[in-house]
Scaffold this motif. Structure first.
Motif, PDB file in Angstrom:
ATOM      1  N   ARG A  15     -21.131  10.022 -37.176  1.00 40.24           N
ATOM      2  CA  ARG A  15     -20.156   9.301 -36.372  1.00 40.24           C
ATOM      3  C   ARG A  15     -19.072   8.717 -37.256  1.00 40.24           C
ATOM      4  O   ARG A  15     -19.351   8.177 -38.323  1.00 40.24           O
ATOM      5  CB  ARG A  15     -20.839   8.187 -35.574  1.00 40.24           C
ATOM      6  CG  ARG A  15     -21.878   8.705 -34.601  1.00 40.24           C
ATOM      7  CD  ARG A  15     -22.622   7.591 -33.934  1.00 40.24           C
ATOM      8  NE  ARG A  15     -23.303   6.773 -34.935  1.00 40.24           N
ATOM      9  CZ  ARG A  15     -24.261   5.903 -34.672  1.00 40.24           C
ATOM     10  NH1 ARG A  15     -24.648   5.702 -33.432  1.00 40.24           N
ATOM     11  NH2 ARG A  15     -24.828   5.208 -35.643  1.00 40.24           N
ATOM     12  N   ARG A  23      -6.776   6.783 -30.609  1.00 36.91           N
ATOM     13  CA  ARG A  23      -7.558   6.726 -29.366  1.00 36.91           C
ATOM     14  C   ARG A  23      -6.664   6.565 -28.147  1.00 36.91           C
ATOM     15  O   ARG A  23      -6.924   7.145 -27.092  1.00 36.91           O
ATOM     16  CB  ARG A  23      -8.584   5.586 -29.413  1.00 36.91           C
ATOM     17  CG  ARG A  23      -9.696   5.818 -30.399  1.00 36.91           C
ATOM     18  CD  ARG A  23     -10.846   4.840 -30.205  1.00 36.91           C
ATOM     19  NE  ARG A  23     -10.497   3.445 -30.228  1.00 36.91           N
ATOM     20  CZ  ARG A  23     -10.677   2.625 -31.264  1.00 36.91           C
ATOM     21  NH1 ARG A  23     -11.208   3.075 -32.394  1.00 36.91           N
ATOM     22  NH2 ARG A  23     -10.367   1.349 -31.180  1.00 36.91           N
ATOM     23  N   LYS A  29     -11.235  13.002 -23.224  1.00 35.94           N
ATOM     24  CA  LYS A  29     -11.814  14.126 -23.967  1.00 35.94           C
ATOM     25  C   LYS A  29     -10.738  14.800 -24.793  1.00 35.94           C
ATOM     26  O   LYS A  29      -9.589  14.901 -24.363  1.00 35.94           O
ATOM     27  CB  LYS A  29     -12.450  15.131 -23.012  1.00 35.94           C
ATOM     28  CG  LYS A  29     -13.647  14.558 -22.284  1.00 35.94           C
ATOM     29  CD  LYS A  29     -14.356  15.594 -21.466  1.00 35.94           C
ATOM     30  CE  LYS A  29     -15.554  14.929 -20.773  1.00 35.94           C
ATOM     31  NZ  LYS A  29     -16.348  15.867 -20.026  1.00 35.94           N
ATOM     32  N   CYS A  79     -14.868  16.513 -27.625  1.00 33.69           N
ATOM     33  CA  CYS A  79     -15.367  15.215 -28.086  1.00 33.69           C
ATOM     34  C   CYS A  79     -15.005  14.105 -27.110  1.00 33.69           C
ATOM     35  O   CYS A  79     -14.008  14.195 -26.391  1.00 33.69           O
ATOM     36  CB  CYS A  79     -14.760  14.871 -29.443  1.00 33.69           C
ATOM     37  SG  CYS A  79     -15.163  16.023 -30.751  1.00 33.69           S
ATOM     38  N   GLU A  80     -15.828  13.068 -27.142  1.00 32.53           N
ATOM     39  CA  GLU A  80     -15.570  11.838 -26.403  1.00 32.53           C
ATOM     40  C   GLU A  80     -15.771  10.673 -27.361  1.00 32.53           C
ATOM     41  O   GLU A  80     -16.607  10.736 -28.263  1.00 32.53           O
ATOM     42  CB  GLU A  80     -16.535  11.695 -25.235  1.00 32.53           C
ATOM     43  CG  GLU A  80     -16.362  12.729 -24.153  1.00 32.53           C
ATOM     44  CD  GLU A  80     -17.320  12.516 -22.996  1.00 32.53           C
ATOM     45  OE1 GLU A  80     -17.392  11.379 -22.482  1.00 32.53           O
ATOM     46  OE2 GLU A  80     -17.988  13.485 -22.618  1.00 32.53           O
ATOM     47  N   ASP A  82     -17.059   6.931 -28.161  1.00 28.16           N
ATOM     48  CA  ASP A  82     -18.044   5.989 -27.633  1.00 28.16           C
ATOM     49  C   ASP A  82     -17.447   4.580 -27.521  1.00 28.16           C
ATOM     50  O   ASP A  82     -16.274   4.362 -27.847  1.00 28.16           O
ATOM     51  CB  ASP A  82     -19.339   6.021 -28.454  1.00 28.16           C
ATOM     52  CG  ASP A  82     -19.203   5.446 -29.860  1.00 28.16           C
ATOM     53  OD1 ASP A  82     -18.194   4.771 -30.160  1.00 28.16           O
ATOM     54  OD2 ASP A  82     -20.125   5.666 -30.662  1.00 28.16           O
ATOM     55  N   LYS A  83     -18.238   3.635 -27.090  1.00 29.30           N
ATOM     56  CA  LYS A  83     -17.760   2.268 -26.855  1.00 29.30           C
ATOM     57  C   LYS A  83     -17.316   1.557 -28.130  1.00 29.30           C
ATOM     58  O   LYS A  83     -16.580   0.582 -28.079  1.00 29.30           O
ATOM     59  CB  LYS A  83     -18.832   1.456 -26.134  1.00 29.30           C
ATOM     60  CG  LYS A  83     -19.083   1.938 -24.726  1.00 29.30           C
ATOM     61  CD  LYS A  83     -20.203   1.162 -24.067  1.00 29.30           C
ATOM     62  CE  LYS A  83     -20.474   1.732 -22.675  1.00 29.30           C
ATOM     63  NZ  LYS A  83     -21.613   1.129 -22.015  1.00 29.30           N
ATOM     64  N   GLN A  84     -17.800   2.029 -29.270  1.00 33.18           N
ATOM     65  CA  GLN A  84     -17.407   1.439 -30.551  1.00 33.18           C
ATOM     66  C   GLN A  84     -16.202   2.155 -31.167  1.00 33.18           C
ATOM     67  O   GLN A  84     -15.823   1.869 -32.309  1.00 33.18           O
ATOM     68  CB  GLN A  84     -18.578   1.475 -31.547  1.00 33.18           C
ATOM     69  CG  GLN A  84     -19.661   0.456 -31.256  1.00 33.18           C
ATOM     70  CD  GLN A  84     -20.572   0.883 -30.114  1.00 33.18           C
ATOM     71  OE1 GLN A  84     -20.874   2.051 -29.952  1.00 33.18           O
ATOM     72  NE2 GLN A  84     -20.969  -0.077 -29.306  1.00 33.18           N
ATOM     73  N   ARG A  86     -16.007   5.428 -31.830  1.00 32.39           N
ATOM     74  CA  ARG A  86     -16.438   6.488 -32.736  1.00 32.39           C
ATOM     75  C   ARG A  86     -16.557   7.815 -31.999  1.00 32.39           C
ATOM     76  O   ARG A  86     -16.744   7.863 -30.786  1.00 32.39           O
ATOM     77  CB  ARG A  86     -17.801   6.163 -33.338  1.00 32.39           C
ATOM     78  CG  ARG A  86     -17.870   4.859 -34.085  1.00 32.39           C
ATOM     79  CD  ARG A  86     -19.289   4.519 -34.455  1.00 32.39           C
ATOM     80  NE  ARG A  86     -20.113   4.435 -33.236  1.00 32.39           N
ATOM     81  CZ  ARG A  86     -21.348   3.966 -33.198  1.00 32.39           C
ATOM     82  NH1 ARG A  86     -21.920   3.537 -34.315  1.00 32.39           N
ATOM     83  NH2 ARG A  86     -22.037   3.920 -32.082  1.00 32.39           N
ATOM     84  N   VAL A  87     -16.501   8.882 -32.782  1.00 32.14           N
ATOM     85  CA  VAL A  87     -16.782  10.216 -32.280  1.00 32.14           C
ATOM     86  C   VAL A  87     -17.917  10.778 -33.124  1.00 32.14           C
ATOM     87  O   VAL A  87     -18.020  10.491 -34.314  1.00 32.14           O
ATOM     88  CB  VAL A  87     -15.521  11.119 -32.335  1.00 32.14           C
ATOM     89  CG1 VAL A  87     -15.071  11.383 -33.752  1.00 32.14           C
ATOM     90  CG2 VAL A  87     -15.741  12.415 -31.604  1.00 32.14           C
ATOM     91  N   ASN A  88     -18.776  11.552 -32.490  1.00 33.15           N
ATOM     92  CA  ASN A  88     -19.901  12.173 -33.186  1.00 33.15           C
ATOM     93  C   ASN A  88     -19.529  13.607 -33.543  1.00 33.15           C
ATOM     94  O   ASN A  88     -19.343  14.441 -32.657  1.00 33.15           O
ATOM     95  CB  ASN A  88     -21.146  12.133 -32.292  1.00 33.15           C
ATOM     96  CG  ASN A  88     -22.400  12.462 -33.049  1.00 33.15           C
ATOM     97  OD1 ASN A  88     -22.403  12.550 -34.264  1.00 33.15           O
ATOM     98  ND2 ASN A  88     -23.483  12.647 -32.325  1.00 33.15           N
TER      99      ASN A  88
END
Length: 141
Positions: A15, A23, A29, A79-80, A82-84, A86-88
């Protein structure tokens, strides 16, 4: 438009934080894929469609066109964030770009790039020496 240079770490789960300014533009996406020069390319969904349309125009009867399309498109991942923020990243992309810990995210107009920080510093230093000559060859302000 993506611009600027940001330094973030990739964690052990793959991540990485996407800069807030990126962002805002990416939406829900977006796509990250294998890039050139050993980095990853990131695109908004709309920009990715334009890139994919260009790749689709390559002559499939040419071996290099097939090879490029296979390598470029097969590595693409939706990709999406996350709430922090980050992307994985998937393991094949992490391996391709040699992302270990320290990373650099750079804005390059219609895309952003993710680099191994050491590789970026080396590339940037070398390219700085050539910047004026490159500008003279390519630009006419």
């Amino acid at each position: 438009m993506f611009m600027g240079e940001y330094r973030h770490n990739i964690d052990s789960k793959g991540r990485i934080i996407i800069p807030a300014k990126f962002r805002e533009q990416l939406g829900l996406k977006f796509v990250i894929t294998r890039g050139l020069d050993g980095c990853l390319f990131g695109y908004t969904a709309d920009e990715w469609q334009k890139v994919q349309d260009e790749v689709d125009k390559l002559p499939f009867n040419k071996a290099n066109a097939r090879k490029f399309a296979r390598l470029f498109l097969s590595a693409a991942t939706e990709c999406e964030i996350d709430k922090q923020g980050r992307v994985n990243l998937p393991e094949p992309l992490i391996k391709y770009a040699d992302l270990i810990k320290n990373c650099v995210l750079t804005g390059v107009s219609t895309r952003f790039e993710i680099w191994n920080a050491d590789k970026w510093d080396e590339y940037n230093e070398k390219s700085q020496d050539e910047f004026n000559e490159i500008a003279e060859d390519l630009l006419d302000f």
